[in-house]
Write a protein that holds these residues in place. Structure first.
Motif, PDB file in Angstrom:
ATOM      1  N   ASP A 140       0.859  -1.179   0.000  1.00  0.00           N
ATOM      2  CA  ASP A 140       0.000   0.000   0.000  1.00  0.00           C
ATOM      3  C   ASP A 140       0.903   1.240   0.000  1.00  0.00           C
ATOM      4  O   ASP A 140       1.802   1.358   0.824  1.00  0.00           O
ATOM      5  CB  ASP A 140      -0.893  -0.019   1.238  1.00  0.00           C
ATOM      6  N   PHE A 141       0.641   2.159  -0.922  1.00  0.00           N
ATOM      7  CA  PHE A 141       1.464   3.365  -1.040  1.00  0.00           C
ATOM      8  C   PHE A 141       1.549   4.117   0.290  1.00  0.00           C
ATOM      9  O   PHE A 141       2.591   4.671   0.632  1.00  0.00           O
ATOM     10  CB  PHE A 141       0.880   4.268  -2.127  1.00  0.00           C
ATOM     11  N   GLY A 142       0.464   4.129   1.036  1.00  0.00           N
ATOM     12  CA  GLY A 142       0.416   4.870   2.285  1.00  0.00           C
ATOM     13  C   GLY A 142       1.315   4.325   3.368  1.00  0.00           C
ATOM     14  O   GLY A 142       1.552   5.006   4.373  1.00  0.00           O
ATOM     15  N   THR A 143       1.831   3.104   3.208  1.00  0.00           N
ATOM     16  CA  THR A 143       2.699   2.498   4.223  1.00  0.00           C
ATOM     17  C   THR A 143       4.180   2.742   3.957  1.00  0.00           C
ATOM     18  O   THR A 143       5.028   2.314   4.744  1.00  0.00           O
ATOM     19  CB  THR A 143       2.462   0.977   4.298  1.00  0.00           C
ATOM     20  N   LEU A 144       4.512   3.444   2.862  1.00  0.00           N
ATOM     21  CA  LEU A 144       5.907   3.603   2.468  1.00  0.00           C
ATOM     22  C   LEU A 144       6.563   4.773   3.183  1.00  0.00           C
ATOM     23  O   LEU A 144       5.898   5.709   3.638  1.00  0.00           O
ATOM     24  CB  LEU A 144       6.010   3.830   0.954  1.00  0.00           C
ATOM     25  N   SER A 145       7.891   4.749   3.232  1.00  0.00           N
ATOM     26  CA  SER A 145       8.658   5.865   3.768  1.00  0.00           C
ATOM     27  C   SER A 145       8.672   7.006   2.753  1.00  0.00           C
ATOM     28  O   SER A 145       8.296   6.833   1.588  1.00  0.00           O
ATOM     29  CB  SER A 145      10.094   5.430   4.063  1.00  0.00           C
ATOM     30  N   GLY A 146       9.148   8.176   3.186  1.00  0.00           N
ATOM     31  CA  GLY A 146       9.203   9.324   2.286  1.00  0.00           C
ATOM     32  C   GLY A 146      10.052   9.066   1.069  1.00  0.00           C
ATOM     33  O   GLY A 146       9.678   9.419  -0.059  1.00  0.00           O
ATOM     34  N   GLU A 169      11.386  20.191  -6.291  1.00  0.00           N
ATOM     35  CA  GLU A 169      11.992  19.933  -4.972  1.00  0.00           C
ATOM     36  C   GLU A 169      11.945  18.442  -4.606  1.00  0.00           C
ATOM     37  O   GLU A 169      11.382  18.057  -3.578  1.00  0.00           O
ATOM     38  CB  GLU A 169      11.278  20.756  -3.891  1.00  0.00           C
ATOM     39  N   PRO A 170      12.530  17.572  -5.424  1.00  0.00           N
ATOM     40  CA  PRO A 170      12.408  16.128  -5.174  1.00  0.00           C
ATOM     41  C   PRO A 170      13.110  15.649  -3.913  1.00  0.00           C
ATOM     42  O   PRO A 170      12.831  14.555  -3.432  1.00  0.00           O
ATOM     43  CB  PRO A 170      13.045  15.505  -6.423  1.00  0.00           C
ATOM     44  N   THR A 171      14.049  16.438  -3.371  1.00  0.00           N
ATOM     45  CA  THR A 171      14.759  16.016  -2.151  1.00  0.00           C
ATOM     46  C   THR A 171      14.179  16.658  -0.901  1.00  0.00           C
ATOM     47  O   THR A 171      14.682  16.429   0.200  1.00  0.00           O
ATOM     48  CB  THR A 171      16.258  16.372  -2.252  1.00  0.00           C
ATOM     49  N   GLN A 179      18.019  11.569   0.005  1.00  0.00           N
ATOM     50  CA  GLN A 179      18.405  12.655  -0.889  1.00  0.00           C
ATOM     51  C   GLN A 179      19.447  12.167  -1.896  1.00  0.00           C
ATOM     52  O   GLN A 179      19.347  12.439  -3.096  1.00  0.00           O
ATOM     53  CB  GLN A 179      18.969  13.828  -0.091  1.00  0.00           C
ATOM     54  N   LEU A 180      20.442  11.453  -1.401  1.00  0.00           N
ATOM     55  CA  LEU A 180      21.500  10.940  -2.281  1.00  0.00           C
ATOM     56  C   LEU A 180      20.940   9.953  -3.304  1.00  0.00           C
ATOM     57  O   LEU A 180      21.362   9.933  -4.464  1.00  0.00           O
ATOM     58  CB  LEU A 180      22.600  10.282  -1.453  1.00  0.00           C
ATOM     59  N   GLU A 181      19.960   9.134  -2.874  1.00  0.00           N
ATOM     60  CA  GLU A 181      19.349   8.173  -3.790  1.00  0.00           C
ATOM     61  C   GLU A 181      18.622   8.893  -4.919  1.00  0.00           C
ATOM     62  O   GLU A 181      18.722   8.506  -6.092  1.00  0.00           O
ATOM     63  CB  GLU A 181      18.370   7.264  -3.034  1.00  0.00           C
ATOM     64  N   VAL A 182      17.879   9.944  -4.573  1.00  0.00           N
ATOM     65  CA  VAL A 182      17.132  10.685  -5.585  1.00  0.00           C
ATOM     66  C   VAL A 182      18.089  11.392  -6.538  1.00  0.00           C
ATOM     67  O   VAL A 182      17.883  11.394  -7.756  1.00  0.00           O
ATOM     68  CB  VAL A 182      16.166  11.691  -4.920  1.00  0.00           C
ATOM     69  N   VAL A 183      19.146  11.987  -6.009  1.00  0.00           N
ATOM     70  CA  VAL A 183      20.129  12.673  -6.852  1.00  0.00           C
ATOM     71  C   VAL A 183      20.783  11.699  -7.817  1.00  0.00           C
ATOM     72  O   VAL A 183      20.947  11.991  -9.017  1.00  0.00           O
ATOM     73  CB  VAL A 183      21.186  13.370  -5.971  1.00  0.00           C
ATOM     74  N   SER A 184      21.162  10.528  -7.323  1.00  0.00           N
ATOM     75  CA  SER A 184      21.759   9.509  -8.184  1.00  0.00           C
ATOM     76  C   SER A 184      20.776   9.077  -9.265  1.00  0.00           C
ATOM     77  O   SER A 184      21.157   8.880 -10.432  1.00  0.00           O
ATOM     78  CB  SER A 184      22.190   8.308  -7.340  1.00  0.00           C
ATOM     79  N   VAL A 194      14.276  19.092 -15.811  1.00  0.00           N
ATOM     80  CA  VAL A 194      14.293  20.386 -15.138  1.00  0.00           C
ATOM     81  C   VAL A 194      13.892  20.126 -13.695  1.00  0.00           C
ATOM     82  O   VAL A 194      12.820  19.581 -13.434  1.00  0.00           O
ATOM     83  CB  VAL A 194      13.334  21.399 -15.782  1.00  0.00           C
ATOM     84  N   VAL A 195      14.756  20.503 -12.765  1.00  0.00           N
ATOM     85  CA  VAL A 195      14.522  20.196 -11.354  1.00  0.00           C
ATOM     86  C   VAL A 195      14.736  21.436 -10.510  1.00  0.00           C
ATOM     87  O   VAL A 195      15.758  22.123 -10.646  1.00  0.00           O
ATOM     88  CB  VAL A 195      15.447  19.037 -10.882  1.00  0.00           C
ATOM     89  N   SER A 196      13.770  21.764  -9.667  1.00  0.00           N
ATOM     90  CA  SER A 196      13.956  22.859  -8.717  1.00  0.00           C
ATOM     91  C   SER A 196      14.568  22.285  -7.442  1.00  0.00           C
ATOM     92  O   SER A 196      14.178  21.211  -6.969  1.00  0.00           O
ATOM     93  CB  SER A 196      12.631  23.558  -8.409  1.00  0.00           C
ATOM     94  N   LEU A 197      15.550  23.010  -6.912  1.00  0.00           N
ATOM     95  CA  LEU A 197      16.277  22.544  -5.741  1.00  0.00           C
ATOM     96  C   LEU A 197      16.515  23.714  -4.797  1.00  0.00           C
ATOM     97  O   LEU A 197      16.725  24.844  -5.234  1.00  0.00           O
ATOM     98  CB  LEU A 197      17.631  21.935  -6.148  1.00  0.00           C
ATOM     99  N   HIS A 198      16.477  23.441  -3.507  1.00  0.00           N
ATOM    100  CA  HIS A 198      16.765  24.498  -2.541  1.00  0.00           C
ATOM    101  C   HIS A 198      18.202  24.436  -2.050  1.00  0.00           C
ATOM    102  O   HIS A 198      18.681  25.386  -1.441  1.00  0.00           O
ATOM    103  CB  HIS A 198      15.804  24.415  -1.345  1.00  0.00           C
ATOM    104  N   ASP A 199      18.896  23.337  -2.340  1.00  0.00           N
ATOM    105  CA  ASP A 199      20.265  23.148  -1.878  1.00  0.00           C
ATOM    106  C   ASP A 199      21.219  23.443  -3.037  1.00  0.00           C
ATOM    107  O   ASP A 199      21.289  22.690  -4.014  1.00  0.00           O
ATOM    108  CB  ASP A 199      20.461  21.716  -1.374  1.00  0.00           C
ATOM    109  N   LEU A 200      21.961  24.545  -2.940  1.00  0.00           N
ATOM    110  CA  LEU A 200      22.881  24.927  -4.007  1.00  0.00           C
ATOM    111  C   LEU A 200      23.967  23.892  -4.232  1.00  0.00           C
ATOM    112  O   LEU A 200      24.422  23.693  -5.360  1.00  0.00           O
ATOM    113  CB  LEU A 200      23.510  26.283  -3.698  1.00  0.00           C
TER     114      LEU A 200
END
Length: 260
Positions: A140-146, A169-171, A179-184, A194-200
């Motif tokens: 169930d999608f609702g049981t997953l981690s972020g 803001e995918p991270t 965060q590292l998994e998403v970046v990879s 095209v990705v918006s990011l708050h971390d320079l």
């Protein structure tokens, strides 16, 4: 999936025809398979720009073209076959499994209320495999981690077989590992992104080019190594920014302090 060139020419947006622009005329291009990072402080216009790119809002001025074709000259269904978006807000899954969520990405490729065909299921299987989601397919999608949820939402977008992928803001709200998994993952997809990011520092590490926004105005566009100077970053974010080069890798890292 074949990546496409993305051309954005003079796009702006305002909440009303005579209202003050939230995004002033902005121009840039992203070649196929390159990653563009959109950075800037809160209220800079990042999410507004992304909404123009995935055809949620029509620009007040300018054009968005994918491989030379204006996205507003095509149907919404055709646009969804070319452009997919992963947003910060994740709607309730209403008890759907991971596989069912990913299968929703095939909707633009089906006619009316037609059920999934064998071709659709092949795409779903391939995407689940690409993102290593088979062990979670019946959860169930609702049981997953972020972090797991973010991977599933990317998988749903990939199931659209888009040429351009927009990530807002995918991270955000993820711990360091996720965060590292998403970046990879972003670097491995082979799409125009095209990705918006708050971390320079993340933006500098993952993006081929960066667009800097402040108060709805473009502050610059180009490779992060040359564009993100101490002066530009300090002025944009109203901090004292200092770029430090790390030995022995030669990578750089920004540190920030409040101005006196």
């Amino acid at each position: 999936m074949m990546a496409a060139d993305l051309e954005v020419n003079g796009v702006s947006w305002a909440p009303t025809k005579s209202g003050q622009p939230v995004l002033h005329p902005t121009t840039f291009s992203v070649a196929a398979e390159r990653v563009l990072g959109v950075v800037g402080p809160n209220g800079a216009g990042k999410s507004t720009l992304l909404r123009l790119l995935y055809r949620f809002q029509q620009p007040k001025t300018g054009h968005v073209r994918v491989d030379g074709q204006d996205i507003w000259s095509m149907s919404a269904r055709d646009a969804a076959r070319r452009i997919a978006a992963v947003l910060q807000e994740q709607a309730s899954a209403f008890g759907l499994t991971v596989r069912e969520i990913v299968r929703l990405g095939r909707t633009p490729h089906r006619s009316g209320f037609a059920a999934s065909g064998a071709g659709d299921e092949k795409v779903v299987e391939r995407v689940l495999d690409t993102l290593s989601l088979h062990p979670l397919a019946h959860r169930d999608f609702g049981t997953l981690s972020g972090g797991e949820r973010q991977r599933v939402m990317v998988a749903r977008a990939l199931a659209q077989e888009p040429q351009v992928l927009i990530l807002d803001e995918p991270t955000n709200h993820l711990d360091v590992r996720h965060q590292l998994e998403v970046v990879s993952l972003i670097r491995s997809l082979g799409l125009t992104i095209v990705v918006s990011l708050h971390d320079l520092n993340v933006a500098a590490g993952v993006c081929d080019d960066v667009l800097v926004l402040k108060d709805g105005h473009s502050q610059g566009f180009g490779p992060p190594q040359t564009l993100l100077t101490n002066a530009l970053v300090s002025n944009t974010f109203r901090v004292d920014a200092r770029r430090e080069h790390l030995a022995p890798s030669g990578a750089s890292h920004f540190s920030f302090t409040l101005p006196n």
